[in-house]
Design an enzyme around this catalytic site. Structure first.
Site, short mmCIF file in Angstrom:
data_model
loop_
_atom_site.label_atom_id
_atom_site.label_comp_id
_atom_site.label_asym_id
_atom_site.label_seq_id
_atom_site.Cartn_x
_atom_site.Cartn_y
_atom_site.Cartn_z
N TYR A 64 -11.79 25.93 -38.79
CA TYR A 64 -11.56 24.56 -38.30
C TYR A 64 -10.13 24.10 -38.64
CZ TYR A 64 -11.63 19.44 -38.46
OH TYR A 64 -11.32 18.11 -38.31
N GLY A 70 -12.78 12.74 -26.63
CA GLY A 70 -13.71 12.62 -27.77
C GLY A 70 -13.87 11.18 -28.21
N1 LIG Z 1 -14.25 12.28 -39.48
C1 LIG Z 1 -13.39 12.86 -40.31
O1 LIG Z 1 -13.56 12.86 -41.53
C2 LIG Z 1 -12.15 13.51 -39.76
C3 LIG Z 1 -11.18 13.96 -40.68
C4 LIG Z 1 -10.04 14.59 -40.19
C5 LIG Z 1 -9.84 14.72 -38.82
N2 LIG Z 1 -10.80 14.30 -37.97
C6 LIG Z 1 -10.57 14.51 -36.52
O2 LIG Z 1 -10.79 13.28 -35.84
C7 LIG Z 1 -11.30 13.56 -34.54
C8 LIG Z 1 -12.54 12.73 -34.28
O3 LIG Z 1 -13.49 13.00 -35.30
P1 LIG Z 1 -14.84 12.17 -35.42
O4 LIG Z 1 -15.14 12.07 -36.86
O5 LIG Z 1 -14.79 10.96 -34.58
O6 LIG Z 1 -15.84 13.24 -34.80
P2 LIG Z 1 -17.10 13.03 -33.85
O7 LIG Z 1 -17.84 14.32 -33.86
O8 LIG Z 1 -17.85 11.78 -34.18
O9 LIG Z 1 -16.41 12.82 -32.43
C9 LIG Z 1 -15.91 13.89 -31.69
C10 LIG Z 1 -16.22 13.60 -30.22
O10 LIG Z 1 -15.70 14.69 -29.46
C11 LIG Z 1 -16.66 14.99 -28.46
N3 LIG Z 1 -16.51 16.39 -28.07
C12 LIG Z 1 -16.83 17.50 -28.77
N4 LIG Z 1 -16.59 18.61 -28.05
C13 LIG Z 1 -16.07 18.17 -26.87
C14 LIG Z 1 -15.64 18.84 -25.69
N5 LIG Z 1 -15.74 20.18 -25.58
N6 LIG Z 1 -15.17 18.10 -24.66
C15 LIG Z 1 -15.12 16.74 -24.74
N7 LIG Z 1 -15.53 16.06 -25.82
C16 LIG Z 1 -16.00 16.77 -26.88
C17 LIG Z 1 -18.02 14.71 -29.10
O11 LIG Z 1 -19.04 14.47 -28.13
C18 LIG Z 1 -17.72 13.47 -29.93
O12 LIG Z 1 -17.99 12.28 -29.23
C19 LIG Z 1 -11.52 15.06 -34.47
O13 LIG Z 1 -10.40 15.62 -33.81
C20 LIG Z 1 -11.51 15.50 -35.91
O14 LIG Z 1 -11.02 16.83 -36.05
C21 LIG Z 1 -11.95 13.69 -38.40
#
Ligand SMILES: NC(=O)c1ccc[n+]([C@@H]2O[C@H](COP(=O)([O-])OP(=O)(O)OC[C@H]3O[C@@H](n4cnc5c(N)ncnc54)[C@H](O)[C@@H]3O)[C@@H](O)[C@H]2O)c1
Length: 366
Positions: A189, A17
């Site tokens: 989630y 990701g």
């Molecule tokens: N942004 C926030 O506020 C936040 C808060 C808590 C936790 N998180 C965690 O941080 C991580 C990253 O979040 P983010 O904000 O960068 O999200 P984002 O959606 O920008 O990035 C997630 C990435 O994962 C990829 N992805 C989705 N499904 C996939 C799959 N089946 N196979 C391969 N790649 C896949 C997407 O294409 C994307 O590039 C996640 O695990 C999320 O749960 C984010």
């Protein structure tokens, strides 16, 4: 092995990701100091409508397009790469969306994690360091405190409670969460993020390898999606206000969140790479350490654009947590890390970035 800015060795790095918001930002900080920085990402259309390699990804990053739920895709990556360091970020991240697309969330977040571990097994490879981006969503409502000082775990607000506009748990207030708060997710989630933690912990212990879990609060800042309407409330508010629209605010406006700036999240992950975790170490809470209400954030953004005052509308979403904020003291102490961005400065930086993006014709929900 190359060393990171502070002299630790990351070796070959795999970021699942890693083409997303946090992955791209992390690549700017750490990719230059890795032997290789390989991103494994399916370029999810909800996040990457053009399917193009993000400009924000560090130029040295190699992008492998593949799906974490596919064992074939995993074998193509792991067998040849044998990463020393893995940041596991790939996830379906829609809190509300997860209530009606539960299978999709469970499949990517839970099975995607176990597929990764099975691929390590088939390649007979154990990475030296695993890092998981978990979420404050694992806490659910966390622990609350009555006026008399007595604490309790309220569980989840029911649909009928919300319909009756009973936003809070009678006569009580949130007692800020910490790693000692019992996780009790109120969304699918959140449940999948907690499952990721347990799965990786069991595997890491069984393979005597290092695992660091960061539980992130609400991350915002330049680089966040302007088109994914399922995540990133701050980005949505900003785009509406920029258009002169009135921002709608749910419940009574007093929903609490900890908005943590992207640079502070990146520095927390970087700090985590500078140490060897203890076995069975508790997850680290990563936030600004400051609780803000949604109405405060909406007011700030509306004022910035001189948009109409936000409208508190009493609407609600099932599964939404009423209050989420955390104590960051242990994280500050043990990771030698400090958040540097106030919410005000961070929100202003976000507006500057959003304006530049929209002026440049990049897609947005507005
Ligand atoms: N942004 C926030 O506020 C936040 C808060 C808590 C936790 N998180 C965690 O941080 C991580 C990253 O979040 P983010 O904000 O960068 O999200 P984002 O959606 O920008 O990035 C997630 C990435 O994962 C990829 N992805 C989705 N499904 C996939 C799959 N089946 N196979 C391969 N790649 C896949 C997407 O294409 C994307 O590039 C996640 O695990 C999320 O749960 C984010």
């Amino acid at each position: 092995m190359h060393s990171s800015a502070n002299g630790n060795s990351l070796g070959t790095v795999l970021v699942t990701g890693g083409a997303g918001f946090i992955g791209c930002a992390l690549s700017s900080e750490l990719a230059g100091s890795a032997d290789r920085w390989v991103v494994f990402d399916n370029m999810h259309p909800q996040v990457h409508p053009s399917h193009a390699k993000p400009e924000a990804l560090h130029p040295s990053a190699e992008l492998i397009v593949g799906d974490v739920t596919s064992s074939t895709d995993w074998d193509g990556v792991i067998a040849s790469l044998k990463p020393d360091t893995v940041f596991h970020f790939a996830a379906e991240t829609g809190t509300a969306q997860s209530l009606h697309e539960a299978t999709r969330h469970a499949s990517v977040n839970v099975v995607g994690t176990t597929e990764m571990l099975d691929a390590f097994g088939r390649a007979n490879h154990v990475p030296a360091n695993l890092y998981l981006s978990s979420s404050r969503a694992v806490y659910g409502e966390g622990t609350w405190r009555h006026a008399d000082g007595h604490t309790f775990t309220p569980g989840q607000r029911t649909h009928s409670q919300l319909e009756a506009s009973e936003w809070d748990f009678d006569g009580a207030a949130l007692d800020s969460t910490s790693e000692s708060t019992t996780p009790m997710p109120t969304s699918v989630y959140g449940a999948t993020k907690l499952a990721q933690e347990h799965i990786l912990r069991a595997w890491a212990n069984s393979h005597d390898t290092n695992l660091t879990i960061l539980r992130l609060q609400n991350v915002y800042g330049p680089g966040q999606s302007l088109i994914n309407s399922y995540t990133g409330i701050v980005s949505l508010f900003s785009q509406w206000a920029r258009e002169g629209k009135q921002i709608p605010v749910y419940e009574d406006g007093d929903i609490v969140r900890d908005f943590v700036f992207i640079d502070d999240v990146v520095s927390a992950f970087a700090a985590a790479t500078h140490r060897t975790p203890r076995k069975d170490e508790a997850p680290f809470d990563v936030g600004s350490g400051v609780a803000s209400t949604i109405l405060q954030a909406a007011n700030f953004i509306a004022d910035y654009y001189q948009a109409p005052a936000p409208q508190v509308n009493g609407a609600f979403r099932d599964g939404d947590v009423r209050h989420a904020s955390c104590s960051i003291e242990r994280t500050q102490r043990e990771l030698s890390w400090n958040p540097e961005w106030s919410v005000e400065r961070g929100l202003e930086a976000l507006q500057v970035w959003i304006n530049a993006q929209i002026d440049a014709g990049n897609p947005s929900v507005a």
